[in-house]
Design a protein around this motif. Structure first.
Motif, PDB file in Angstrom:
ATOM      1  N   ASN A  26       0.834  -1.203   0.000  1.00  0.00           N
ATOM      2  CA  ASN A  26       0.000   0.000   0.000  1.00  0.00           C
ATOM      3  C   ASN A  26       0.871   1.255   0.000  1.00  0.00           C
ATOM      4  O   ASN A  26       0.598   2.216  -0.722  1.00  0.00           O
ATOM      5  N   LEU A  27       1.921   1.248   0.811  1.00  0.00           N
ATOM      6  CA  LEU A  27       2.821   2.395   0.878  1.00  0.00           C
ATOM      7  C   LEU A  27       3.517   2.615  -0.467  1.00  0.00           C
ATOM      8  O   LEU A  27       3.626   3.746  -0.944  1.00  0.00           O
ATOM      9  N   ILE A  28       3.972   1.547  -1.095  1.00  0.00           N
ATOM     10  CA  ILE A  28       4.607   1.666  -2.413  1.00  0.00           C
ATOM     11  C   ILE A  28       3.603   2.235  -3.414  1.00  0.00           C
ATOM     12  O   ILE A  28       3.937   3.111  -4.227  1.00  0.00           O
ATOM     13  N   GLY A  29       2.358   1.787  -3.350  1.00  0.00           N
ATOM     14  CA  GLY A  29       1.316   2.314  -4.225  1.00  0.00           C
ATOM     15  C   GLY A  29       1.089   3.804  -4.002  1.00  0.00           C
ATOM     16  O   GLY A  29       0.872   4.560  -4.955  1.00  0.00           O
ATOM     17  N   PHE A  30       1.159   4.249  -2.753  1.00  0.00           N
ATOM     18  CA  PHE A  30       1.016   5.668  -2.451  1.00  0.00           C
ATOM     19  C   PHE A  30       2.132   6.463  -3.114  1.00  0.00           C
ATOM     20  O   PHE A  30       1.881   7.469  -3.778  1.00  0.00           O
ATOM     21  N   TYR A  31       3.356   6.001  -2.969  1.00  0.00           N
ATOM     22  CA  TYR A  31       4.491   6.696  -3.595  1.00  0.00           C
ATOM     23  C   TYR A  31       4.352   6.704  -5.113  1.00  0.00           C
ATOM     24  O   TYR A  31       4.679   7.697  -5.766  1.00  0.00           O
ATOM     25  N   ARG A  32       3.874   5.621  -5.685  1.00  0.00           N
ATOM     26  CA  ARG A  32       3.685   5.572  -7.145  1.00  0.00           C
ATOM     27  C   ARG A  32       2.636   6.585  -7.593  1.00  0.00           C
ATOM     28  O   ARG A  32       2.759   7.178  -8.664  1.00  0.00           O
ATOM     29  N   ALA A  33       1.596   6.801  -6.786  1.00  0.00           N
ATOM     30  CA  ALA A  33       0.571   7.781  -7.131  1.00  0.00           C
ATOM     31  C   ALA A  33       1.101   9.206  -7.007  1.00  0.00           C
ATOM     32  O   ALA A  33       0.796  10.061  -7.835  1.00  0.00           O
ATOM     33  N   LEU A  80      13.145  -0.172   4.245  1.00  0.00           N
ATOM     34  CA  LEU A  80      12.722   0.226   2.909  1.00  0.00           C
ATOM     35  C   LEU A  80      13.837   1.047   2.268  1.00  0.00           C
ATOM     36  O   LEU A  80      14.618   1.702   2.974  1.00  0.00           O
ATOM     37  N   PRO A  81      13.916   1.055   0.954  1.00  0.00           N
ATOM     38  CA  PRO A  81      14.856   1.965   0.296  1.00  0.00           C
ATOM     39  C   PRO A  81      14.559   3.408   0.717  1.00  0.00           C
ATOM     40  O   PRO A  81      13.393   3.771   0.934  1.00  0.00           O
ATOM     41  N   TYR A  82      15.591   4.222   0.809  1.00  0.00           N
ATOM     42  CA  TYR A  82      15.440   5.603   1.280  1.00  0.00           C
ATOM     43  C   TYR A  82      14.331   6.352   0.539  1.00  0.00           C
ATOM     44  O   TYR A  82      13.558   7.086   1.155  1.00  0.00           O
ATOM     45  N   ALA A  83      14.232   6.168  -0.765  1.00  0.00           N
ATOM     46  CA  ALA A  83      13.239   6.883  -1.568  1.00  0.00           C
ATOM     47  C   ALA A  83      11.805   6.576  -1.131  1.00  0.00           C
ATOM     48  O   ALA A  83      10.891   7.332  -1.446  1.00  0.00           O
ATOM     49  N   LEU A  84      11.604   5.490  -0.391  1.00  0.00           N
ATOM     50  CA  LEU A  84      10.265   5.133   0.097  1.00  0.00           C
ATOM     51  C   LEU A  84      10.069   5.514   1.560  1.00  0.00           C
ATOM     52  O   LEU A  84       9.146   5.032   2.217  1.00  0.00           O
ATOM     53  N   THR A  85      10.941   6.384   2.069  1.00  0.00           N
ATOM     54  CA  THR A  85      10.818   6.847   3.456  1.00  0.00           C
ATOM     55  C   THR A  85      10.825   8.364   3.558  1.00  0.00           C
ATOM     56  O   THR A  85      10.857   8.898   4.656  1.00  0.00           O
ATOM     57  N   THR A  86      10.804   9.054   2.429  1.00  0.00           N
ATOM     58  CA  THR A  86      10.951  10.510   2.442  1.00  0.00           C
ATOM     59  C   THR A  86       9.686  11.237   2.883  1.00  0.00           C
ATOM     60  O   THR A  86       9.770  12.362   3.357  1.00  0.00           O
ATOM     61  N   ILE A  87       8.523  10.630   2.737  1.00  0.00           N
ATOM     62  CA  ILE A  87       7.269  11.241   3.184  1.00  0.00           C
ATOM     63  C   ILE A  87       6.885  10.600   4.510  1.00  0.00           C
ATOM     64  O   ILE A  87       6.736   9.385   4.601  1.00  0.00           O
TER      65      ILE A  87
END
Length: 125
Positions: A42-49, A105-112
């Protein structure tokens, strides 16, 4: 600030849905609520959106179907292992020993970061 509130709302809804799935009268037919990958995907989907041009899935280093099936055969259904957080589990690939473990998680998925509960948390009522 808006994106922080958006992530907070999104995660609240995700938790509510997973809890609902866990409490369904049909849960003997499914063990889907809070499966190991649910909140993480779900979190990855949020970042993709939010950032459609990002390489979010590739950052997670997905494995091919053959390896995924080997992991499934060795460790069982992902629904058997519950995860109530966005911290992913990593499953060792054969011939590795041991079981699933938490990973970052990879850093790019922790910025928000989700907005913290407080004065502005429930502003959108």
């Amino acid at each position: 600030m808006l994106i922080l509130r958006a992530l907070s709302i999104f995660m609240d809804v995700s938790h509510s849905f997973e809890t609902l799935q866990s409490d369904w009268p049909f849960k003997k037919l499914t063990n889907s609520g809070y499966s190991a990958e649910d909140l993480v995907s779900n979190l990855i989907g949020f970042y993709r959106a939010v950032e459609p041009s990002g390489q979010h899935i590739q950052l997670c280093e997905p494995v091919n179907k053959r390896i995924a099936l080997e992991i499934w055969d060795k460790y069982g259904a992902v629904g058997d292992m519950k995860n109530y957080t966005t911290v992913p589990y990593v499953y060792p690939i054969s011939p590795a020993v041991g079981g699933p473990m938490s990973a970052e998680l990879p850093y790019a998925l922790t910025t928000i970061k989700p907005a913290k509960e407080g004065i502005y948390y429930r502003e959108a009522k």
